[in-house]
Write a protein that holds these residues in place. Structure first.
Motif, PDB file in Angstrom:
ATOM      1  N   PHE A 165     -90.617  -8.707 -99.650  1.00 26.07           N
ATOM      2  CA  PHE A 165     -89.720  -9.772 -99.189  1.00 26.07           C
ATOM      3  C   PHE A 165     -88.288  -9.255 -99.171  1.00 26.07           C
ATOM      4  CE2 PHE A 165     -90.122 -10.403-103.805  1.00 26.07           C
ATOM      5  CZ  PHE A 165     -88.797 -10.508-104.206  1.00 26.07           C
ATOM      6  N   ALA A 166     -87.414 -10.027 -98.531  1.00 29.97           N
ATOM      7  CA  ALA A 166     -86.010  -9.615 -98.404  1.00 29.97           C
ATOM      8  C   ALA A 166     -85.209  -9.992 -99.637  1.00 29.97           C
ATOM      9  CB  ALA A 166     -85.395 -10.252 -97.158  1.00 29.97           C
ATOM     10  N   GLU A 167     -84.297  -9.115-100.015  1.00 25.82           N
ATOM     11  CA  GLU A 167     -83.424  -9.366-101.160  1.00 25.82           C
ATOM     12  C   GLU A 167     -82.017  -9.720-100.673  1.00 25.82           C
ATOM     13  OE1 GLU A 167     -84.745  -6.666-104.789  1.00 25.82           O
ATOM     14  OE2 GLU A 167     -84.375  -5.461-103.006  1.00 25.82           O
ATOM     15  N   MET A 168     -81.279 -10.403-101.551  1.00 29.95           N
ATOM     16  CA  MET A 168     -79.948 -10.887-101.201  1.00 29.95           C
ATOM     17  C   MET A 168     -78.875  -9.848-101.530  1.00 29.95           C
ATOM     18  SD  MET A 168     -78.624 -13.895-100.116  1.00 29.95           S
ATOM     19  CE  MET A 168     -77.654 -12.953 -98.932  1.00 29.95           C
ATOM     20  N   TYR A 169     -78.012  -9.607-100.552  1.00 33.51           N
ATOM     21  CA  TYR A 169     -76.883  -8.700-100.726  1.00 33.51           C
ATOM     22  C   TYR A 169     -75.578  -9.460-100.476  1.00 33.51           C
ATOM     23  CZ  TYR A 169     -79.844  -4.519-100.834  1.00 33.51           C
ATOM     24  OH  TYR A 169     -80.756  -3.548-101.193  1.00 33.51           O
ATOM     25  N   VAL A 170     -74.572  -9.172-101.293  1.00 30.20           N
ATOM     26  CA  VAL A 170     -73.230  -9.722-101.096  1.00 30.20           C
ATOM     27  C   VAL A 170     -72.275  -8.553-100.900  1.00 30.20           C
ATOM     28  CG1 VAL A 170     -71.339 -11.071-102.084  1.00 30.20           C
ATOM     29  CG2 VAL A 170     -73.701 -11.748-102.514  1.00 30.20           C
ATOM     30  N   ASN A 171     -71.651  -8.512 -99.741  1.00 33.00           N
ATOM     31  CA  ASN A 171     -70.717  -7.423 -99.416  1.00 33.00           C
ATOM     32  C   ASN A 171     -71.318  -6.057 -99.701  1.00 33.00           C
ATOM     33  OD1 ASN A 171     -68.888  -9.406 -98.670  1.00 33.00           O
ATOM     34  ND2 ASN A 171     -67.815  -9.392-100.621  1.00 33.00           N
ATOM     35  N   GLY A 172     -72.575  -5.895 -99.293  1.00 35.98           N
ATOM     36  CA  GLY A 172     -73.246  -4.613 -99.400  1.00 35.98           C
ATOM     37  C   GLY A 172     -73.897  -4.315-100.733  1.00 35.98           C
ATOM     38  N   LYS A 173     -73.794  -5.236-101.717  1.00 28.65           N
ATOM     39  CA  LYS A 173     -74.362  -4.993-103.043  1.00 28.65           C
ATOM     40  C   LYS A 173     -75.573  -5.893-103.268  1.00 28.65           C
ATOM     41  CE  LYS A 173     -73.417  -5.308-108.001  1.00 28.65           C
ATOM     42  NZ  LYS A 173     -72.458  -5.743-109.049  1.00 28.65           N
ATOM     43  N   ASN A 174     -76.653  -5.296-103.761  1.00 31.03           N
ATOM     44  CA  ASN A 174     -77.861  -6.051-104.085  1.00 31.03           C
ATOM     45  C   ASN A 174     -77.588  -6.913-105.326  1.00 31.03           C
ATOM     46  OD1 ASN A 174     -80.408  -6.913-105.082  1.00 31.03           O
ATOM     47  ND2 ASN A 174     -81.424  -5.187-104.106  1.00 31.03           N
ATOM     48  N   VAL A 175     -77.705  -8.240-105.159  1.00 27.28           N
ATOM     49  CA  VAL A 175     -77.440  -9.154-106.269  1.00 27.28           C
ATOM     50  C   VAL A 175     -78.670 -10.009-106.579  1.00 27.28           C
ATOM     51  CG1 VAL A 175     -74.951  -9.242-105.850  1.00 27.28           C
ATOM     52  CG2 VAL A 175     -76.471 -10.892-104.701  1.00 27.28           C
ATOM     53  N   GLU A 176     -79.831  -9.577-106.117  1.00 22.55           N
ATOM     54  CA  GLU A 176     -81.051 -10.376-106.267  1.00 22.55           C
ATOM     55  C   GLU A 176     -81.323 -10.744-107.720  1.00 22.55           C
ATOM     56  OE1 GLU A 176     -84.186 -12.588-104.961  1.00 22.55           O
ATOM     57  OE2 GLU A 176     -82.751 -11.524-103.683  1.00 22.55           O
ATOM     58  N   LYS A 177     -81.144  -9.812-108.628  1.00 23.37           N
ATOM     59  CA  LYS A 177     -81.403 -10.080-110.042  1.00 23.37           C
ATOM     60  C   LYS A 177     -80.322 -10.980-110.632  1.00 23.37           C
ATOM     61  CE  LYS A 177     -82.151  -7.798-114.502  1.00 23.37           C
ATOM     62  NZ  LYS A 177     -82.251  -6.483-115.206  1.00 23.37           N
ATOM     63  N   GLU A 178     -79.082 -10.702-110.310  1.00 27.88           N
ATOM     64  CA  GLU A 178     -77.958 -11.440-110.900  1.00 27.88           C
ATOM     65  C   GLU A 178     -77.936 -12.918-110.513  1.00 27.88           C
ATOM     66  OE1 GLU A 178     -77.846  -8.529-109.477  1.00 27.88           O
ATOM     67  OE2 GLU A 178     -76.516  -7.140-110.534  1.00 27.88           O
ATOM     68  N   ILE A 179     -78.391 -13.227-109.294  1.00 32.06           N
ATOM     69  CA  ILE A 179     -78.281 -14.615-108.834  1.00 32.06           C
ATOM     70  C   ILE A 179     -79.381 -15.511-109.390  1.00 32.06           C
ATOM     71  CG2 ILE A 179     -77.124 -13.928-106.707  1.00 32.06           C
ATOM     72  CD1 ILE A 179     -79.734 -14.448-105.211  1.00 32.06           C
ATOM     73  N   ARG A 180     -80.365 -14.939-110.083  1.00 33.20           N
ATOM     74  CA  ARG A 180     -81.490 -15.724-110.594  1.00 33.20           C
ATOM     75  C   ARG A 180     -81.325 -16.142-112.049  1.00 33.20           C
ATOM     76  NH1 ARG A 180     -83.707 -17.123-105.760  1.00 33.20           N
ATOM     77  NH2 ARG A 180     -83.831 -15.289-104.411  1.00 33.20           N
ATOM     78  N   THR A 181     -80.156 -15.948-112.609  1.00 33.60           N
ATOM     79  CA  THR A 181     -79.935 -16.280-114.012  1.00 33.60           C
ATOM     80  C   THR A 181     -79.639 -17.765-114.199  1.00 33.60           C
ATOM     81  OG1 THR A 181     -77.554 -15.883-113.925  1.00 33.60           O
ATOM     82  CG2 THR A 181     -78.971 -13.980-114.402  1.00 33.60           C
ATOM     83  N   LEU A 182     -79.795 -18.232-115.432  1.00 33.96           N
ATOM     84  CA  LEU A 182     -79.493 -19.627-115.750  1.00 33.96           C
ATOM     85  C   LEU A 182     -77.998 -19.898-115.623  1.00 33.96           C
ATOM     86  CD1 LEU A 182     -80.634 -22.354-116.639  1.00 33.96           C
ATOM     87  CD2 LEU A 182     -80.358 -21.635-119.020  1.00 33.96           C
TER      88      LEU A 182
END
Length: 227
Positions: free
Chosen positions: A80-97
């Motif tokens: 599946f596709a992962e989320m990038y913000v301004n070229g940086k992979n933030v998939e793990k960071e955005i799933r936190t509480l």
């Protein structure tokens, strides 16, 4: 075979993304997780000091929106596709509480919603797409051929979310997660701009007692009726 737009809306932690990924993979459709987009903007805002649980600098975030470039990049290993913000992979960071605690107040901002809705509509202009979120069937794709509205009890959703976070190694309590689920429910359903509501022509599914396979089979029957 006819290509359609599948819009999946519902409350947090109802398994919208899980179902959407299953459908997209099976049908060969594009999958878009709009929740990840709002989480990405929230993470960016947190990193820049625009938002916390106690504070929101709405004007500063709005002024900085042109500098936020969101992009999905497909990960072959994950499927599946992962989320990038301004070229940086933030998939793990955005799933936190921590992000979950702030995302609803960021998603309330009309300028944020306008930016992301325009991007989402562009992604789905050629159909053959499965998109999940809070306002897909009501705002983003009101003419979608299939609209699903997912629901289950707050306690069930909190337990699912708690187990997911624990598996990822995050240190949270069930009580914290339940409170977050309930607070997000209230904000999502009471915001002025595009509140979470069931579209008149959406089919509601309460999956509190359903397995993932049962849920998938049910929705695939609905897809079959429309294609």
């Amino acid at each position: 075979m006819k290509k359609i737009t599948i819009a999946i809306d519902g409350f947090s932690s109802t398994g919208k993304s899980t179902l959407a990924k299953q459908l997209a993979k099976h049908l060969g459709y594009v999958y878009v997780d709009t929740g990840a987009m709002y989480r990405a903007v929230t993470f960016y805002a947190m990193q820049n000091g625009y938002v916390s649980e106690e504070h929101l600098n709405k004007e500063a975030l709005i002024n900085d929106l042109p500098n936020i470039n969101l992009q999905f990049q497909f990960n072959d290993n994950l499927g599946f596709a992962e989320m990038y913000v301004n070229g940086k992979n933030v998939e793990k960071e955005i799933r936190t509480l921590d992000v979950s605690r702030c995302v609803s107040q960021v998603a309330e901002i009309s300028e944020v919603r306008s930016k992301l809705v325009a991007s989402q509509q562009e992604m789905g202009k050629n159909k053959a797409i499965v998109m999940d979120g809070r306002d897909i069937g009501t705002v983003v794709f009101p003419e979608a051929e299939l609209k699903i509205f997912m629901n289950s009890s707050a306690q069930t959703r909190a337990e699912r979310r708690f187990n997911e976070l624990i598996e990822k190694g995050q240190h949270v309590t069930y009580e914290e997660v339940l409170q977050n689920v309930q607070e997000r429910d209230y904000i999502d359903t009471h915001r002025e701009d595009s509140p979470l509501v069931k579209a008149d022509d959406a089919i509601e599914i309460d999956n509190s007692a359903m397995s993932k396979q049962e849920q998938f089979d049910l929705v695939m029957d609905l897809v079959g009726e429309r294609v």
